[in-house]
Motif scaffolding. Structure first.
Motif, short mmCIF file in Angstrom:
data_model
loop_
_atom_site.label_atom_id
_atom_site.label_comp_id
_atom_site.label_asym_id
_atom_site.label_seq_id
_atom_site.Cartn_x
_atom_site.Cartn_y
_atom_site.Cartn_z
N PHE A 692 0.83 -1.20 0.00
CA PHE A 692 0.00 0.00 0.00
C PHE A 692 0.87 1.26 0.00
CE2 PHE A 692 -3.56 -2.74 0.92
CZ PHE A 692 -4.65 -2.04 0.44
N SER A 693 2.00 1.20 0.70
CA SER A 693 2.87 2.37 0.74
C SER A 693 3.54 2.62 -0.61
CB SER A 693 3.93 2.22 1.84
OG SER A 693 4.87 1.22 1.49
N ARG A 694 3.58 1.61 -1.50
CA ARG A 694 4.21 1.76 -2.82
C ARG A 694 3.22 2.21 -3.89
NH1 ARG A 694 6.92 -3.39 -1.71
NH2 ARG A 694 5.51 -4.36 -3.24
N THR A 695 1.93 2.31 -3.50
CA THR A 695 0.94 2.79 -4.48
C THR A 695 1.22 4.24 -4.84
OG1 THR A 695 -0.61 3.42 -2.72
CG2 THR A 695 -0.82 1.18 -3.64
N TYR A 696 0.71 4.65 -6.01
CA TYR A 696 0.97 6.01 -6.51
C TYR A 696 0.46 7.07 -5.54
CZ TYR A 696 0.70 10.16 -9.43
OH TYR A 696 0.82 11.44 -9.92
N ASP A 697 -0.80 6.88 -5.01
CA ASP A 697 -1.39 7.88 -4.12
C ASP A 697 -0.60 8.00 -2.82
OD1 ASP A 697 -3.34 8.40 -5.94
OD2 ASP A 697 -4.82 7.04 -5.04
N GLY A 745 -16.04 1.91 12.68
CA GLY A 745 -15.50 0.57 12.94
C GLY A 745 -14.41 0.15 12.00
N SER A 746 -13.97 1.03 11.10
CA SER A 746 -12.94 0.64 10.12
C SER A 746 -11.53 0.69 10.69
CB SER A 746 -13.02 1.55 8.90
OG SER A 746 -12.62 2.88 9.24
N ARG A 747 -11.36 1.36 11.84
CA ARG A 747 -10.06 1.49 12.54
C ARG A 747 -9.16 2.58 11.95
NH1 ARG A 747 -7.59 -4.45 13.90
NH2 ARG A 747 -9.32 -5.28 15.14
N TYR A 748 -9.42 3.00 10.73
CA TYR A 748 -8.51 3.92 10.05
C TYR A 748 -9.16 5.28 9.79
CZ TYR A 748 -5.44 -0.06 9.10
OH TYR A 748 -4.61 -1.14 9.23
N GLN A 749 -8.29 6.26 9.55
CA GLN A 749 -8.75 7.57 9.12
C GLN A 749 -9.25 7.49 7.68
OE1 GLN A 749 -5.53 10.35 9.68
NE2 GLN A 749 -5.23 9.78 11.83
N THR A 750 -10.15 8.38 7.32
CA THR A 750 -10.74 8.37 5.98
C THR A 750 -9.69 8.52 4.90
OG1 THR A 750 -12.74 9.39 6.91
CG2 THR A 750 -12.50 9.43 4.51
N SER A 751 -8.69 9.35 5.16
CA SER A 751 -7.64 9.57 4.15
C SER A 751 -6.87 8.29 3.85
CB SER A 751 -6.68 10.67 4.62
OG SER A 751 -6.10 10.31 5.88
N VAL A 752 -6.67 7.45 4.85
CA VAL A 752 -5.96 6.18 4.64
C VAL A 752 -6.83 5.22 3.83
CG1 VAL A 752 -4.95 4.17 5.79
CG2 VAL A 752 -4.59 6.45 6.74
N LEU A 753 -8.13 5.22 4.09
CA LEU A 753 -9.04 4.33 3.37
C LEU A 753 -9.20 4.73 1.91
CD1 LEU A 753 -11.80 3.80 6.09
CD2 LEU A 753 -9.88 2.31 5.54
N ILE A 755 -6.74 5.23 -0.03
CA ILE A 755 -5.64 4.57 -0.75
C ILE A 755 -6.08 3.14 -1.08
CG2 ILE A 755 -3.20 3.93 -0.73
CD1 ILE A 755 -3.71 6.93 -0.51
N ARG A 756 -6.01 2.79 -2.35
CA ARG A 756 -6.49 1.47 -2.78
C ARG A 756 -5.44 0.73 -3.59
NH1 ARG A 756 -11.92 0.59 -2.12
NH2 ARG A 756 -13.08 2.39 -1.29
N TYR A 757 -5.49 -0.60 -3.43
CA TYR A 757 -4.64 -1.48 -4.23
C TYR A 757 -5.57 -2.45 -4.95
CZ TYR A 757 -1.33 -5.19 -5.44
OH TYR A 757 -0.59 -6.13 -6.12
N HIS A 758 -5.57 -2.39 -6.27
CA HIS A 758 -6.48 -3.19 -7.09
C HIS A 758 -7.93 -3.03 -6.64
CE1 HIS A 758 -3.23 -6.19 -8.68
NE2 HIS A 758 -2.94 -4.91 -8.94
N GLY A 759 -8.29 -1.79 -6.30
CA GLY A 759 -9.67 -1.47 -5.98
C GLY A 759 -10.08 -1.71 -4.54
N LYS A 760 -9.17 -2.21 -3.67
CA LYS A 760 -9.51 -2.51 -2.27
C LYS A 760 -8.63 -1.66 -1.35
CE LYS A 760 -12.41 -5.94 -3.16
NZ LYS A 760 -13.85 -5.88 -2.84
N ASN A 761 -9.25 -1.09 -0.30
CA ASN A 761 -8.44 -0.37 0.69
C ASN A 761 -7.97 -1.33 1.78
OD1 ASN A 761 -10.53 -0.66 2.63
ND2 ASN A 761 -11.52 1.23 1.94
N ILE A 762 -7.18 -0.82 2.73
CA ILE A 762 -6.56 -1.67 3.74
C ILE A 762 -7.58 -2.37 4.62
CG2 ILE A 762 -6.29 0.23 5.39
CD1 ILE A 762 -3.66 -2.51 4.77
N GLN A 763 -8.69 -1.70 4.92
CA GLN A 763 -9.72 -2.30 5.76
C GLN A 763 -10.42 -3.44 5.03
OE1 GLN A 763 -10.53 -2.40 8.71
NE2 GLN A 763 -12.61 -3.23 8.72
#
Length: 928
Positions: A692-697, A745-753, A755-763
């Motif tokens: 996720f940290s290597r994604t463009y965004d 309940g996602s555990r993460y901040q909206t800005s982190v969510l 960020i997507r990899y192949h259409g899916k965010n970390i949560q």
């Protein structure tokens, strides 16, 4: 109503179940690992029964009880007050023992306080608390119409010129006759001797008849008064001593009157003052200070003096050796005993700063944190020298029943203790005094013996018990309490139990049921399922693919079920066998254990072939864990110079050079908080966060991998600190957990969510199953390799972010094994497993055996403690211990491959039951 009725049960992965649990019946819940057995039994039945009971009591009392989360269901009718007995040993307190856990210690303490007799520790004489009336009564009963002389001793001062005046003073008070230096004299006629060693004054001489009863009592009272509590009554030319203090009349040593707390190592009245009732003290372990005796002083044999901070001490040591002509190049073990003692403890008259002086100096600096940390590396527990591990003051050992102390009883096995109470000749008076105590003790001992724990001793530390042993202790305690109309929920009570002892356990479970209780057990053992009144089979698989009812009914109907995977294994339509080619157990390399004599091991020698699946079998308490854990594993840790507290006694172990390391995989949980999950435990989450940290965004924002962690500040929601839930304290009510309104309940901040990899965010990735994640990250080799191991072990249904606290025992065991299989850099390891089939269905055992074969193909070796016949039959080599448990075990009954010799061995219970197992398999094959 004759059953507990549940509707719409959706706890965890259960799919809207509707089911009935009959009252006064033994119900078994079975199914593959992760199918929802614990969710139904513990998280629904027990949780609702406990929750309702807690809500029925006062708000004040609720704060002291366990708080349960409300299960997800539509309705439940007829629920009973519930008690859960889980296969987990949660006791960590070093003071807790089998005796305290079962409350047997409480009854024994009361028994010794009531009927125990105190015997002088110096002269062995019985210590009694006498009164004038009791002494008089004894004289009248045992010596009627006999002349007795009553007197008292006089304590003489050390200064001799006072002695004559003291004797004269007694004469003035009316005492005429005395015994001075062993010779009787008349004080009115005889002059006093100049040297006096001992003096007795006589109060009265009379016959023990009815006319003299009052006079006798008065004379005894006077003697007690003048003798300061000690008197002598002479008859038949012998002087008999009595004391109205609780002290020995012979040597005057005073004792404490027996009270229950005198026999408690948890009370200041009874605990040994040196170890405070622990039985052990902590001190410097010279084996840690000098881990390798083959090294010389030049090579740094004194390990703490190899540190840069100890240059001065190391230099002083070499100067001392040069001065005393002690070789610094010779191995330490080749130095003379005198030279080794000088180095460690110092030479008398020398100013050398010895190793002992070094540690004594550090002891004075313990207020500094880094000093305490340093000392902890070289400390170990030792048996307390004052109480010899008994935990009690020596005064407690002066009280005996017959010739037996409370420590003697605590060191007996449960089986031996049961026999002792059955055959001990208690007097009628003792029986009357302690009748109710005897009843409770015998009842509890019987239950412990009959659940297969007859080999345990009462002084065994609770934290050393396995999960199965701890559960059966709790079961025996529950039977002792004799509750009725209660729901008992048990988690695999057969864990750690040999097939020989299963029948006893089943009988006790039936006894618990017959008291009027509903008994629900989560179980995979066939004999336990056959003995059940009602069987519930969940499946078809685990996780999202489970949570459905495959069968409900009686066992004979289960055998006809086509949908039940359990029934298919029972009918041998599905077979459980090792894919790898079985060998005859011979191996070029082996570990040789010679003269193991720890705990109940009887100086045994064991051949442990490497690169094979070796199973250590035997009845409960035969010494399996002692051999594998205390002897093999602990001695290897010491061999590698690693800190270890308890090391098993063994004469010699050969073959450690043949392996790179030993890995012990026990039954401890993989995580204690919901933050731990399969992704973090397998360390695959590290790789996912890097992706996720290597994604463009993410690169555009300059975010590192840590931004995608819910455990550290940065990308996590700070309102719920990455937990997804917020705890609302309700004071005297149960705390309420609500979904975080900021992150939903996602555990993460909206800005982190975003960020997507192949259409899916970390949560969304954390909500994926292992199999789904493998497809999603198919381009990432490192992730796919780790997750594929989980999939091959049958754990493809697990969610990556599933809290570790919700994993079943079988899932946790296989997850540990998966972690080990990802360690591709290491080879030639010896893996030791402690009952890895705990919580595993037949299907799951097949995955486990496949994992074992993969480890063997990689060049590793495997040792397994096991009772499960499915694993034992697949072993390359068997080490069977026994023949019994406790003192009746500790011997090698058989060692070799599975063969006719093993199956027909007259002393091997494992061989006999395995033979029955094979016979049943053949019978089923003929039917097919």
């Amino acid at each position: 109503m004759d059953a507990i009725k549940l509707r719409g049960v959706r706890t965890h992965n259960l799919k809207n179940l509707e089911i009935e649990i009959p009252y006064r019946a033994l119900t078994v819940v079975t199914g593959v690992s992760g199918s929802g057995k614990s969710s139904l039994a513990f998280d629904t039945l027990y949780a609702e029964g406990q929750r309702r009971y807690v809500e029925s009591i006062s708000a004040y009392a609720r704060q002291f009880l366990e708080r349960m989360e409300k299960p997800d269901l539509e309705s439940i009718q007829g629920i009973l007050p519930a008690i859960a007995i889980q296969a987990k040993n949660v006791v960590t307190n070093a003071r807790s023992t089998v005796g305290t856990q079962t409350e047997l210690n409480d009854y024994l303490r009361l028994l010794f306080a009531r009927i125990g007799k105190t015997h002088c520790l110096e002269c062995g004489q019985l210590v009694t608390l006498d009164t004038a009336e009791s002494v008089a009564a004894r004289l009248f009963d045992s010596h009627p119409s006999q002349e007795v002389r009553i007197g008292f001793p006089v304590e003489l001062p050390s200064k001799k010129h006072y002695i004559k005046s003291i004797l004269q003073e007694y004469h003035k008070q009316g005492f005429v006759r005395a015994e001075i230096n062993g010779k009787e004299i008349d004080l009115s006629k005889t002059s006093l001797p100049k040297m006096v060693d001992s003096a007795w004054f006589f109060v009265d001489v009379l016959e023990t008849c009815a006319e003299n009863k009052s006079r006798l009592t008065e004379s005894i009272e006077m003697a007690f008064r003048f003798g300061k509590g000690t008197i002598g009554v002479e008859w038949d030319d012998r002087k008999h001593l009595f004391s109205n203090r609780f002290a020995c009349a012979g040597c005057h040593r005073e004792y404490q009157l027996p009270t229950p707390n005198l026999f408690s190592f948890n009370s200041p009245l009874g605990a040994c003052p040196d170890c405070q009732g622990f039985g052990r003290t902590i001190s410097i372990d010279w084996n840690l200070v000098i881990p390798d005796h083959q090294k010389s002083i030049e090579e740094g044999v004194i390990e703490p003096w190899t540190k840069p901070s100890a240059k001065w001490e190391a230099r002083r040591l070499k100067d001392f050796c040069r001065q005393e002509r002690i070789s610094t190049s010779k191995p330490f073990r080749e130095l003379s005993q005198k030279e080794r003692t000088w180095i460690l403890e110092g030479k008398p008259g020398s100013d050398y700063f010895s190793v002992k002086d070094f540690f004594e100096y550090l002891e004075k600096k313990k207020y500094k944190m880094h000093i305490r940390v340093f000392l902890s590396k070289y400390r170990a527990f030792r048996i307390c020298s004052r109480c010899q591990g008994n935990r009690l003051k020596v005064e407690a050992l002066s009280v005996r029943i017959g010739d037996t102390t409370i420590v003697d009883l605590s060191r007996m096995s449960i089986g031996a203790l049961r026999k002792w109470f059955d055959v001990s000749p208690f007097s009628q008076a003792e029986e009357n005094i302690a009748a109710s105590i005897f009843l409770e003790i015998k009842k509890r001992i019987r239950f412990l013996d009959e659940v297969g724990l007859g080999y345990l001793t009462l002084d065994r530390a609770s934290r050393t018990l396995s999960g199965g042993e701890s559960q059966r202790i709790n079961l025996a305690t529950s039977l002792g309490s004799a509750l009725v109309d209660t729901l008992y929920v048990l988690d695999e009570p057969s864990i750690g139990l040999h097939e020989r002892d299963n029948d006893l356990l089943i009988r006790l479970l039936h006894e618990l049921r017959d008291l009027g209780n509903a008994v629900v057990i989560v179980e995979h053992d066939r004999s336990m399922i056959e003995a059940a009144d009602w069987v519930i089979d969940l499946g078809p698989l685990g996780g999202e693919q489970g949570g459905e009812i495959m069968f409900v009914g009686r066992f004979h109907d289960l055998m006809k079920s086509r949908a039940s995977m359990t029934a298919q294994y029972f009918r041998r339509e599905l077979l459980l066998e090792r894919a790898a080619h079985k060998t005859n157990g011979k191996s070029k390399h082996a570990i040789q254990i010679l003269g193991a004599s720890h705990h109940n091991l009887k100086n045994i020698s064991v051949h442990f072939p490497l690169h094979r699946l070796v199973v250590i079998s035997g009845v409960s308490g035969s010494g399996k864990s002692t051999l594998m854990g205390d002897v093999l594993y602990a001695n290897y840790q010491r061999y590698r110079g690693r800190p270890v507290s308890d090391v098993g006694d063994v004469r010699q172990i050969n073959g450690f050079t043949e392996i790179e390391d030993i890995v012990l995989i026990d039954q401890s949980p993989i995580g204690r908080t919901p933050r731990s999950n399969p992704a973090t435990y397998l360390k695959v989450f590290d790789d996912i966060r890097k992706i996720f940290s290597r994604t463009y965004d993410a690169k555009q924002k300059g975010w590192e991998a840590g931004r995608f962690s819910f455990n550290v500040p940065g990308g996590r929601c700070e309102k719920c600190t990455g937990e997804g839930l917020i705890k609302v304290e309700m004071h005297f009510l149960a705390d309420v957990y609500i979904t975080c309104d900021e992150c939903n309940g996602s555990r993460y901040q909206t800005s982190v969510l975003d960020i997507r990899y192949h259409g899916k965010n970390i949560q969304e990735v954390l909500q994926m199953t292992v199999d789904q994640a493998m497809k999603h990250f198919e381009e990432e080799t490192s992730i796919v390799e780790k997750l594929s191991i989980l999939s091959r072990m049958g754990l493809g249904y697990l969610k990556l972010g599933q809290p570790a606290t919700t994993l079943s025992g079988g899932e946790a065991q296989r997850l540990k094994l998966a972690v080990e299989m990802t360690r591709s850099t290491q080879s030639n390891l010896l893996y030791l497993f402690d009952e890895p089939t705990t919580g595993l269905h037949y299907r799951d055992i097949s995955f486990l055996l496949s994992a074992f074969d993969e480890l063997l193909k990689r060049g590793h070796s495997i040792g397994v403690i096991e009772h499960n016949m499915e694993v034992i039959k697949c072993a390359d080599y068997i080490v069977d211990l026994g023949p019994g448990g406790g003192s009746a075990g500790g011997e090698v009954v058989y060692a070799g491959p599975v063969s006719e010799a093993f199956l027909n061995h007259p002393s091997s219970f494992t061989g006999q039951y395995l033979k029955r197992y094979f016979c049943r398999e053949k019978a089923l094959d003929k039917v097919k």
